[in-house]
Write a protein that holds these residues in place. Structure first.
Motif, PDB file in Angstrom:
ATOM      1  N   TRP A   2       0.820  -1.213   0.000  1.00 50.28           N
ATOM      2  CA  TRP A   2       0.000   0.000   0.000  1.00 50.28           C
ATOM      3  C   TRP A   2       0.857   1.268   0.000  1.00 50.28           C
ATOM      4  O   TRP A   2       0.597   2.217  -0.742  1.00 50.28           O
ATOM      5  CB  TRP A   2      -0.939  -0.007   1.205  1.00 50.28           C
ATOM      6  N   LEU A   3       1.900   1.295   0.813  1.00 46.65           N
ATOM      7  CA  LEU A   3       2.751   2.483   0.851  1.00 46.65           C
ATOM      8  C   LEU A   3       3.450   2.683  -0.495  1.00 46.65           C
ATOM      9  O   LEU A   3       3.645   3.819  -0.947  1.00 46.65           O
ATOM     10  CB  LEU A   3       3.771   2.359   1.983  1.00 46.65           C
ATOM     11  N   THR A   4       3.796   1.588  -1.135  1.00 41.84           N
ATOM     12  CA  THR A   4       4.378   1.682  -2.480  1.00 41.84           C
ATOM     13  C   THR A   4       3.360   2.255  -3.464  1.00 41.84           C
ATOM     14  O   THR A   4       3.703   3.061  -4.342  1.00 41.84           O
ATOM     15  CB  THR A   4       4.852   0.291  -2.944  1.00 41.84           C
ATOM     16  N   GLN A   5       2.109   1.868  -3.305  1.00 41.98           N
ATOM     17  CA  GLN A   5       1.053   2.423  -4.156  1.00 41.98           C
ATOM     18  C   GLN A   5       0.880   3.920  -3.909  1.00 41.98           C
ATOM     19  O   GLN A   5       0.654   4.695  -4.850  1.00 41.98           O
ATOM     20  CB  GLN A   5      -0.260   1.687  -3.892  1.00 41.98           C
ATOM     21  N   LEU A   6       1.002   4.329  -2.658  1.00 46.20           N
ATOM     22  CA  LEU A   6       0.908   5.758  -2.350  1.00 46.20           C
ATOM     23  C   LEU A   6       2.075   6.526  -2.977  1.00 46.20           C
ATOM     24  O   LEU A   6       1.903   7.649  -3.465  1.00 46.20           O
ATOM     25  CB  LEU A   6       0.893   5.977  -0.836  1.00 46.20           C
ATOM     26  N   ALA A   7       3.259   5.917  -2.957  1.00 49.83           N
ATOM     27  CA  ALA A   7       4.412   6.565  -3.586  1.00 49.83           C
ATOM     28  C   ALA A   7       4.166   6.766  -5.075  1.00 49.83           C
ATOM     29  O   ALA A   7       4.490   7.823  -5.642  1.00 49.83           O
ATOM     30  CB  ALA A   7       5.667   5.724  -3.351  1.00 49.83           C
ATOM     31  N   ALA A   8       3.578   5.759  -5.711  1.00 44.48           N
ATOM     32  CA  ALA A   8       3.265   5.884  -7.138  1.00 44.48           C
ATOM     33  C   ALA A   8       2.183   6.938  -7.369  1.00 44.48           C
ATOM     34  O   ALA A   8       2.249   7.722  -8.324  1.00 44.48           O
ATOM     35  CB  ALA A   8       2.817   4.530  -7.679  1.00 44.48           C
ATOM     36  N   LYS A   9       1.205   6.971  -6.476  1.00 40.95           N
ATOM     37  CA  LYS A   9       0.110   7.937  -6.610  1.00 40.95           C
ATOM     38  C   LYS A   9       0.634   9.369  -6.592  1.00 40.95           C
ATOM     39  O   LYS A   9       0.177  10.228  -7.368  1.00 40.95           O
ATOM     40  CB  LYS A   9      -0.895   7.718  -5.478  1.00 40.95           C
ATOM     41  N   TYR A  10       1.607   9.629  -5.706  1.00 41.18           N
ATOM     42  CA  TYR A  10       2.106  10.997  -5.555  1.00 41.18           C
ATOM     43  C   TYR A  10       3.447  11.221  -6.263  1.00 41.18           C
ATOM     44  O   TYR A  10       4.067  12.265  -6.090  1.00 41.18           O
ATOM     45  CB  TYR A  10       2.220  11.339  -4.073  1.00 41.18           C
ATOM     46  N   ASP A  11       3.888  10.212  -7.038  1.00 40.56           N
ATOM     47  CA  ASP A  11       5.094  10.358  -7.855  1.00 40.56           C
ATOM     48  C   ASP A  11       6.337  10.584  -6.996  1.00 40.56           C
ATOM     49  O   ASP A  11       7.115  11.516  -7.205  1.00 40.56           O
ATOM     50  CB  ASP A  11       4.917  11.519  -8.850  1.00 40.56           C
ATOM     51  N   SER A  12       6.531   9.683  -6.016  1.00 41.81           N
ATOM     52  CA  SER A  12       7.703   9.749  -5.144  1.00 41.81           C
ATOM     53  C   SER A  12       8.696   8.662  -5.532  1.00 41.81           C
ATOM     54  O   SER A  12       8.305   7.529  -5.843  1.00 41.81           O
ATOM     55  CB  SER A  12       7.287   9.557  -3.684  1.00 41.81           C
ATOM     56  N   LYS A  24      10.503   7.133  -3.567  1.00 47.71           N
ATOM     57  CA  LYS A  24      10.642   6.174  -2.468  1.00 47.71           C
ATOM     58  C   LYS A  24       9.969   4.843  -2.807  1.00 47.71           C
ATOM     59  O   LYS A  24      10.149   3.855  -2.103  1.00 47.71           O
ATOM     60  CB  LYS A  24      10.026   6.732  -1.185  1.00 47.71           C
ATOM     61  N   GLY A  25       9.160   4.831  -3.867  1.00 49.83           N
ATOM     62  CA  GLY A  25       8.444   3.627  -4.255  1.00 49.83           C
ATOM     63  C   GLY A  25       9.250   2.737  -5.175  1.00 49.83           C
ATOM     64  O   GLY A  25      10.483   2.800  -5.232  1.00 49.83           O
ATOM     65  N   ALA A  26       8.535   1.888  -5.934  1.00 50.12           N
ATOM     66  CA  ALA A  26       9.198   0.892  -6.777  1.00 50.12           C
ATOM     67  C   ALA A  26       9.630   1.456  -8.125  1.00 50.12           C
ATOM     68  O   ALA A  26      10.658   1.049  -8.675  1.00 50.12           O
ATOM     69  CB  ALA A  26       8.268  -0.302  -6.982  1.00 50.12           C
ATOM     70  N   VAL A  27       8.835   2.381  -8.663  1.00 47.28           N
ATOM     71  CA  VAL A  27       9.115   2.932  -9.987  1.00 47.28           C
ATOM     72  C   VAL A  27       8.986   4.444  -9.917  1.00 47.28           C
ATOM     73  O   VAL A  27       8.075   4.978  -9.278  1.00 47.28           O
ATOM     74  CB  VAL A  27       8.143   2.360 -11.044  1.00 47.28           C
ATOM     75  N   TYR A  28       9.909   5.132 -10.611  1.00 45.63           N
ATOM     76  CA  TYR A  28       9.866   6.592 -10.645  1.00 45.63           C
ATOM     77  C   TYR A  28      10.257   7.055 -12.041  1.00 45.63           C
ATOM     78  O   TYR A  28      11.333   6.715 -12.539  1.00 45.63           O
ATOM     79  CB  TYR A  28      10.820   7.168  -9.598  1.00 45.63           C
ATOM     80  N   LYS A  29       9.344   7.783 -12.679  1.00 50.06           N
ATOM     81  CA  LYS A  29       9.557   8.268 -14.045  1.00 50.06           C
ATOM     82  C   LYS A  29       9.938   7.131 -14.992  1.00 50.06           C
ATOM     83  O   LYS A  29      10.849   7.237 -15.819  1.00 50.06           O
ATOM     84  CB  LYS A  29      10.619   9.370 -14.061  1.00 50.06           C
TER      85      LYS A  29
END
Length: 666
Positions: A442-452, A454-459
């Protein structure tokens, strides 16, 4: 004798004359005589006081008491009525009731007592006197309920105090109630087993959530059933063992209970049996556990906010007992006696009512010191079940307490209120608990939601995936009113990127619904506003600015350094802000493997290297910190965790890109 001598003489004459007691002093003197059984002296002083104030309600009431003790019920009625004419008080009505009963006027006596408890429903003395009157009249069951209510208000004073306090202030009333019962999630001991019961119905979504939450907190979980064990095992979450309940309590008792009451009443009986036989914890399958269970006591019981008027003070939704507990044996025997002696078992008879009587009336101080306040598991009351399905702050506010260890969803009440657990909004308390327990990413999903990053994928590229670590580190604090500080909010400053969001702070706002979220950055973020957010403009390389930040925002539960990533800044930030960390708090340093080329190191070694050395030597060294700062870290760090950044691991083969320091607890 001159003038002055005469004045002095007259003053001495006046001062040697005894002064008459005031009316209130008369009252105190009379009361003391009454307590010591000196009835004649009490009556004499009462009459003296009434001679100066014939309408003093307290003295009139004491005269009623003297008359009662002398067996003069007519006079007691007269004095009590006069007291009530001067001032309407519940205790005066109770005295009138006792006097009327002495005259044989039973109906009028009970009416007086009913008026008394209506006027002051939380006065233990009034309930005690009402119970005595009912006992004298042979109404034993009603008398027992009065005695239980009296004891509840004596032993659990917050139940009375909450009537005059706004709802969001109730948790504060319980802070001094059995304060030794504090959850110890970091004790490191093996988790006790949790026992549950489910039978005669398909396993509900709410119960699956409940069972999953217990497994997630590291407890062995056993679910007892009279249904087909194999079929039930296929429906429960992984980690739950299904057990044949008939091996413990004969099926005939189960069938009798179902025919003569409800299945939930049988589970009240079953929990006493299973705890006596095996020991450990009992949890109802509508409890969502948010922290491990460990309160350092052999026996643990739970209280609720509502239901005192029915004697439902202590509830069995959460209980702990050692194997062979004599109390569980007694409760099991008493519950069976009630089950088989009554044609129709009423709600609570073998559950909350029996448990409350056993703990508060028959129980000793040791048992009563094992009762948890409602805050711990029943912070949202069964009368407030709508809050679980409602969007908004109300439900979250009631759970905003560090002692909240589990959330009782009061499953039976959902159908009665026409609520559907499978249709709750994501922004509700129930929706939040589903995500917290059931979605490990879930926290990884939040990171993706807000484009952080800190998650699994960024840009579109592999990111650090710190969120997998953060979820494990932070989830036990998810509902707490913590204070979290993150340093470094700007993305791509060197590259010249622009941003219209603050990704990590927005992620923390969703994940920690009761937290104060504090940000610090060298850039200006005054354009971002949220009721639970404060942002400071701070240069991480400026000691004085960091010291000002610490002074303004301490104490802190979590600090995350995601700033410049320069070792010299990481050393300085750790040294200045670590003292602001609460006992047991976490200091996190991100991106330990990356150094910005535009910031000179000034000879400061990589923080990762220093932390690795500290794990061996136990000492933290730094040319950037003061000696006192480095010593505090050496003395106060309880644990160092080094976790990997997926991006650094995959692209450069670097290990340990995320450092976590846990400060020693209290």
């Amino acid at each position: 004798m001159n003038y002055h001598d005469g004045t002095l003489a007259r003053a001495n004459e006046i001062s040697t004359e005894p002064s008459s007691p005031t009316r209130d002093e008369y009252y105190k003197i009379c009361l003391q005589h009454l307590k010591t059984g000196e009835l004649e002296q009490a009556e004499a002083r009462c009459r003296e006081g009434l001679a100066s104030d014939a309408n003093h309600a307290g003295l009139l009431h004491l005269m009623a008491g003297v008359s009662l003790l002398n067996g003069n019920y007519d006079a007691a009625v007269e004095w009590a009525c006069r007291a009530l004419t001067s001032e309407m008080k519940a205790t005066y009505l109770a005295t009138l009731g006792t006097a009327l009963q002495g005259k044989g006027l039973q109906e009028q006596a009970f009416e007086a007592f009913q008026r008394a408890v209506a006027l002051d429903p939380v006065d233990p003395t009034v309930w005690e006197n009402f119970g005595n009157a009912l006992n004298r009249a042979g109404h034993v069951n009603q008398a027992s309920l009065c005695f239980l209510i009296a004891r509840a208000y004596q032993k659990l004073p917050f139940l009375a105090e909450c009537r005059s306090v706004p709802r969001n202030g109730w948790n504060a009333l319980t802070r001094q109630f059995n304060p030794h019962l504090q959850s110890r999630p970091g004790s490191g001991e093996a988790r006790d087993p949790i026992h549950c019961f489910w039978s005669n119905a398909p396993l509900s979504e709410m119960s699956r959530l409940s069972l999953q939450s217990m497994v997630r907190q590291g407890h062995p979980v056993k679910l007892y059933t009279y249904d087909n064990v194999g079929a039930m095992q296929a429906r429960v979450p992984p980690g739950v063992m299904v057990v044949d309940a008939g091996d413990l309590v004969p099926g005939a008792i189960y069938q009798h209970a179902v025919l003569n009451s409800e299945i939930r009443y049988f589970s009240d009986i079953f929990r006493y049996a299973v705890l006596h036989e095996f020991g450990g914890w009992w949890l109802d399958t509508d409890i969502v556990l948010v922290k491990p269970l460990d309160f350092g006591r052999e026996h643990v019981f739970s209280a609720q906010w509502s239901g005192v008027e029915n004697g439902h003070v202590c509830v069995g939704d959460v209980m702990r007992a050692p194997k062979g507990s004599p109390h569980m044996a007694n409760l099991y025997a008493l519950s069976l006696q009630r089950m088989f002696s009554e044609k129709r078992v009423e709600y609570g008879a073998v559950g909350p009512l029996l448990l409350s009587e056993y703990l508060l009336v028959a129980g000793d101080e040791e048992l009563q010191s094992s009762i948890l306040p409602p805050t711990t598991f029943n912070a949202i009351d069964w009368r407030e079940v709508d809050l679980f399905a409602a969007e908004g702050r109300a439900g979250f506010d009631l759970l905003s307490d560090p002692r909240v260890t589990g959330v009782h969803l009061w499953g039976k009440m959902w159908a009665e209120r026409g609520l559907r657990f499978d249709a709750v909004p994501e922004q509700s308390v129930a929706g939040y608990l589903k995500k917290l327990v059931l979605e490990p990413n879930w926290l990884t999903q939040l990171a993706a939601k807000y484009d952080s990053d800190k998650g699994a994928v960024y840009k579109g590229q592999l990111a650090h995936h710190y969120t997998r670590i953060y979820h494990e580190l932070f989830r036990s604090k998810a509902l707490e009113p913590i204070r979290i500080l993150e340093i470094g909010l700007c993305r791509g400053r060197v590259e010249g990127w622009t941003q219209d969001q603050v990704p990590s702070l927005q992620m923390w706002l969703d994940y920690f619904p009761n937290a104060e979220v504090i940000g610090a950055d060298i850039e200006d973020f005054s354009w971002f506003s949220h009721p639970r957010v404060r942002i400071h403009r701070v240069d991480q390389g400026d000691r004085s600015m960091l010291e000002q930040l610490a002074a303004k925002e301490k104490p802190l539960d979590i600090v995350i350094d995601d700033g410049s990533h320069a070792s010299v800044h990481q050393h300085l930030t750790l040294g200045v802000l670590f003292p602001s960390l609460k006992p047991g708090g976490l200091f996190v340093i991100e991106d330990l493997d990356w150094q910005p080329p535009e910031i000179p190191s000034n000879g400061a070694p990589l923080v990762k290297d220093v932390l690795n050395a500290m794990k061996v030597s136990g000492s933290f060294t730094s040319i950037v910190m003061t000696e006192a700062e480095a010593k505090l870290i050496s003395d106060e760090v309880d644990e160092i965790l080094l976790n990997d950044s997926f991006r650094e691991l995959m692209s450069r083969g670097k290990l340990g890109g995320l450092g976590v320091l846990r400060r020693k607890g209290q």
